[in-house]
Structure formats: structure tokens, C-alpha cells
Design a protein around this motif. Structure first.
Motif, PDB file in Angstrom:
ATOM      1  N   LEU A   5       0.840  -1.198   0.000  1.00  0.00           N
ATOM      2  CA  LEU A   5       0.000   0.000   0.000  1.00  0.00           C
ATOM      3  C   LEU A   5       0.873   1.245   0.000  1.00  0.00           C
ATOM      4  CD1 LEU A   5      -2.705   1.553   0.327  1.00  0.00           C
ATOM      5  CD2 LEU A   5      -2.514   1.168   2.784  1.00  0.00           C
ATOM      6  N   LYS A   6       1.923   1.259   0.831  1.00  0.00           N
ATOM      7  CA  LYS A   6       2.791   2.431   0.929  1.00  0.00           C
ATOM      8  C   LYS A   6       3.528   2.719  -0.367  1.00  0.00           C
ATOM      9  CE  LYS A   6       5.048   1.289   4.746  1.00  0.00           C
ATOM     10  NZ  LYS A   6       5.956   1.432   5.922  1.00  0.00           N
ATOM     11  N   THR A   7       3.801   1.694  -1.146  1.00  0.00           N
ATOM     12  CA  THR A   7       4.514   1.919  -2.407  1.00  0.00           C
ATOM     13  C   THR A   7       3.604   2.501  -3.486  1.00  0.00           C
ATOM     14  OG1 THR A   7       4.080  -0.353  -3.148  1.00  0.00           O
ATOM     15  CG2 THR A   7       6.136   0.055  -1.932  1.00  0.00           C
ATOM     16  N   GLU A   8       2.284   2.318  -3.360  1.00  0.00           N
ATOM     17  CA  GLU A   8       1.362   2.767  -4.408  1.00  0.00           C
ATOM     18  C   GLU A   8       0.555   4.002  -4.029  1.00  0.00           C
ATOM     19  OE1 GLU A   8      -0.945  -0.259  -6.390  1.00  0.00           O
ATOM     20  OE2 GLU A   8       0.404  -1.832  -5.690  1.00  0.00           O
ATOM     21  N   TYR A   9       0.414   4.266  -2.722  1.00  0.00           N
ATOM     22  CA  TYR A   9      -0.415   5.395  -2.292  1.00  0.00           C
ATOM     23  C   TYR A   9       0.273   6.183  -1.184  1.00  0.00           C
ATOM     24  CZ  TYR A   9      -4.206   2.987  -4.743  1.00  0.00           C
ATOM     25  OH  TYR A   9      -4.970   2.374  -5.693  1.00  0.00           O
ATOM     26  N   GLN A  10      -0.016   7.476  -1.157  1.00  0.00           N
ATOM     27  CA  GLN A  10       0.429   8.336  -0.070  1.00  0.00           C
ATOM     28  C   GLN A  10      -0.788   8.628   0.814  1.00  0.00           C
ATOM     29  OE1 GLN A  10       2.071  11.810  -1.940  1.00  0.00           O
ATOM     30  NE2 GLN A  10       3.736  10.688  -2.937  1.00  0.00           N
ATOM     31  N   LEU A  11      -0.702   8.248   2.082  1.00  0.00           N
ATOM     32  CA  LEU A  11      -1.802   8.493   3.000  1.00  0.00           C
ATOM     33  C   LEU A  11      -1.812   9.962   3.409  1.00  0.00           C
ATOM     34  CD1 LEU A  11      -3.464   6.006   3.562  1.00  0.00           C
ATOM     35  CD2 LEU A  11      -2.598   5.971   5.897  1.00  0.00           C
ATOM     36  N   PRO A  29       0.422   8.594  -6.846  1.00  0.00           N
ATOM     37  CA  PRO A  29       1.311   9.283  -7.791  1.00  0.00           C
ATOM     38  C   PRO A  29       1.210   8.712  -9.205  1.00  0.00           C
ATOM     39  CG  PRO A  29       2.459   8.765  -5.745  1.00  0.00           C
ATOM     40  CD  PRO A  29       1.163   8.017  -5.712  1.00  0.00           C
ATOM     41  N   LEU A  30       0.840   7.424  -9.300  1.00  0.00           N
ATOM     42  CA  LEU A  30       0.750   6.779 -10.605  1.00  0.00           C
ATOM     43  C   LEU A  30      -0.393   7.343 -11.438  1.00  0.00           C
ATOM     44  CD1 LEU A  30       1.795   4.550 -12.493  1.00  0.00           C
ATOM     45  CD2 LEU A  30       0.172   2.982 -11.385  1.00  0.00           C
ATOM     46  N   THR A  31      -1.575   7.530 -10.804  1.00  0.00           N
ATOM     47  CA  THR A  31      -2.745   8.021 -11.553  1.00  0.00           C
ATOM     48  C   THR A  31      -2.955   9.518 -11.394  1.00  0.00           C
ATOM     49  OG1 THR A  31      -4.292   7.673  -9.714  1.00  0.00           O
ATOM     50  CG2 THR A  31      -3.871   5.796 -11.177  1.00  0.00           C
TER      51      THR A  31
END
Length: 281
Positions: A5-11, A29-31
């Protein structure tokens, strides 16, 4: 927090919290888009029923995915202690509870909200799912103002995996729960129609149809089910709206209309428009 989760989203900031979890805004950051992240602490789920609901909710959300008025679940992340549900982001502080707390709505606005809500309920019922906790807190709105039915933690299958088509178990919220649920007997998906009817009553009058000083008194009022339309609250509400309320908030389940029948009711079809001043009571 799950490493994936931490690699794909910033909380980001907290949006709200419940008994077992916290909802955050998260950013990909990806989308380049923001989402909602519901983080559930599994260590707090000491009851087997709570654990069952935790396992069931993502499955049901996947089953009912695709309807424009149901909150869309994108991804699930899980580790030993937490479950993270990534869903579409709704407007912060804009749920139906907030809207009705400001006072009654005009009939066209109430009809537009009810139509979206019951459209979602009808879709769930056709998929063999009953929500079982329809209440204003679980009715959100996205940034375009479109209704999103959320929180399927109390939902249950009554079709597909259930031969009788009936359910059991006391779930729901005092003001909105149907009387047959409180009686502790088997019941069907029309419990959602009752709850939606209570929401319509509140949207039009500003108060629930059944209430008491305590939860017990509220439950007793629900079981009595004496539906009234006080003149000071309903003097400007159309006969068509009252007719729909009587058919939705009906103690006799065999006479209570279905979600599909709600959508076909003249008041819903007309968008809550009062045809003339003569229609007022």
C-alpha cells in the motif's frame, strides 16, 4: 501499514472514523488521483460476527460493483493486523446526514436523492444482496453530487447462496431498522425499503417517524409502527409523497412495496413535482 500500500499510495488527512477503522484520503502518484482508504484494525475484531463482516464486505462490494450509485472499491491490501480498502473519494463532510441536519428538503430534491438511493438498493436486491444498514450516514455524495451508497459491513446474501431467500440476525440502526428485524425472526430484502422510507420521511419532515428517549424506546416505537403525518410538519407535503411513504413504511411485509415498485411510483417518476396548489394538504 501494508508495504505494498505504501509503495502505491500516499496516506493524507483523516476523513472520518468508526468503531474499528479510520478513513483517510490517499493519493496515487501513478494516476494523479485521490481516493479514500478505509483502514480496519483487525486486532479490535474480537467477536466472530465482526470478523465475518470484515471478510464479507469486500466480496459483496465486488459483487455489486458497476452501479453508479454504489461506492466503487478499487483495491484491497491486507497484512496481519490491518485491512485497507481503497475506494472512490467522496466529498468531505457531504453525506445525507449532514444535508438533512440542516432541515427538510424540497420534494424535487428529496425525490432525486430517493431515486438514486433506491436504484442502488434495487440493483443490490437483483444481485441477491441486502444492505441491512441503510441510513443517512452511509449515503455519500461524490464531487459531482452523485449519490453513493457505502458501508456494506452489515450486508448479507439472500439469493444465490441462500436457498430460502430469507435472512436473520438483528442488525441496523435504531431509527431506521425494520420491525421484523427487531422481532428476531427471518426476514427478506424489503428491510431496505423500510429504511429508505424512513429516510424519505426525514428528508421531507426533518424528523424520524419513530423515536424515543432511549434506543429501547425507539425500538418499541418502531415495533408499534404507527405512521403519522403531523400537520405542522407535513402541511406542504404532497399526497403522492405520503402515499409512497405509507407503502414503504408498512409493517405488513407482504403489502410493503419492493425497491422496483418504489422506482415505478408516480411521485418518483414525476421527480417529486407537485402538479398544482390543489394537491397540497
Amino acid at each position: 501499514m501494508s508495504e505494498s500500500l505504501k509503495t502505491e499510495y500516499q496516506l493524507c488527512e483523516e476523513l472520518g472514523r468508526g468503531r474499528f477503522g479510520i478513513v483517510y484520503r490517499c493519493f496515487s502518484p501513478l494516476t494523479g488521483e485521490s481516493y479514500a482508504c478505509k483502514t480496519i484494525d483487525k486486532t479490535l475484531l474480537l467477536d466472530s460476527t465482526d470478523r465475518e463482516c470484515l471478510e464479507k464486505e469486500p466480496k459483496i462490494l465486488h459483487l455489486v460493483a458497476g452501479h453508479p450509485n454504489i461506492l466503487h472499491l478499487f483495491k484491497i491490501y491486507e497484512d496481519d493486523n490491518y485491512l485497507h480498502l481503497i475506494s472512490e473519494l467522496c466529498s468531505a463532510g457531504d453525506d445525507l446526514f449532514t444535508r438533512v441536519s440542516r432541515g427538510p428538503l424540497m420534494e424535487p430534491e428529496a425525490a432525486q436523492i430517493l431515486k438514486q438511493l433506491v436504484s442502488a438498493i434495487s440493483y443490490c436486491h437483483h444481485m441477491g444482496v441486502a444492505h441491512r444498514d441503510i441510513k443517512p450516514d452511509n449515503i455519500l455524495f461524490d464531487t459531482r453530487g452523485r449519490l453513493k451508497l457505502a458501508d456494506f459491513g452489515s450486508a448479507e446474501w439472500f439469493g444465490m447462496n441462500c436457498e430460502s431467500g430469507m435472512m436473520e440476525g438483528i442488525v441496523g440502526t435504531p431509527y431506521y431498522v425494520a420491525p421484523e428485524v427487531l422481532r428476531g425472526r427471518e426476514y427478506n430484502e424489503k428491510v431496505d425499503v423500510w429504511s429508505a422510507g424512513v429516510i424519505l420521511y426525514i428528508m421531507l419532515s426533518g424528523v424520524p417517524p419513530f423515536f424515543g428517549e432511549t434506543s429501547t424506546e425507539t425500538f418499541e416505537a418502531v415495533l408499534r409502527g404507527n405512521l403519522r403525518f403531523p400537520h405542522r410538519l407535513f402541511r406542504s407535503v404532497s399526497p403522492e409523497a405520503k402515499d409512497l411513504l405509507r407503502k414503504m413504511i408498512c409493517k405488513d411485509v407482504s403489502r410493503r412495496i419492493s425497491a422496483d415498485q418504489v422506482l415505478r411510483h408516480p411521485w418518483v417518476i414525476s421527480g417529486g413535482e407537485i402538479r398544482s396548489m390543489a394537491d397540497l394538504t
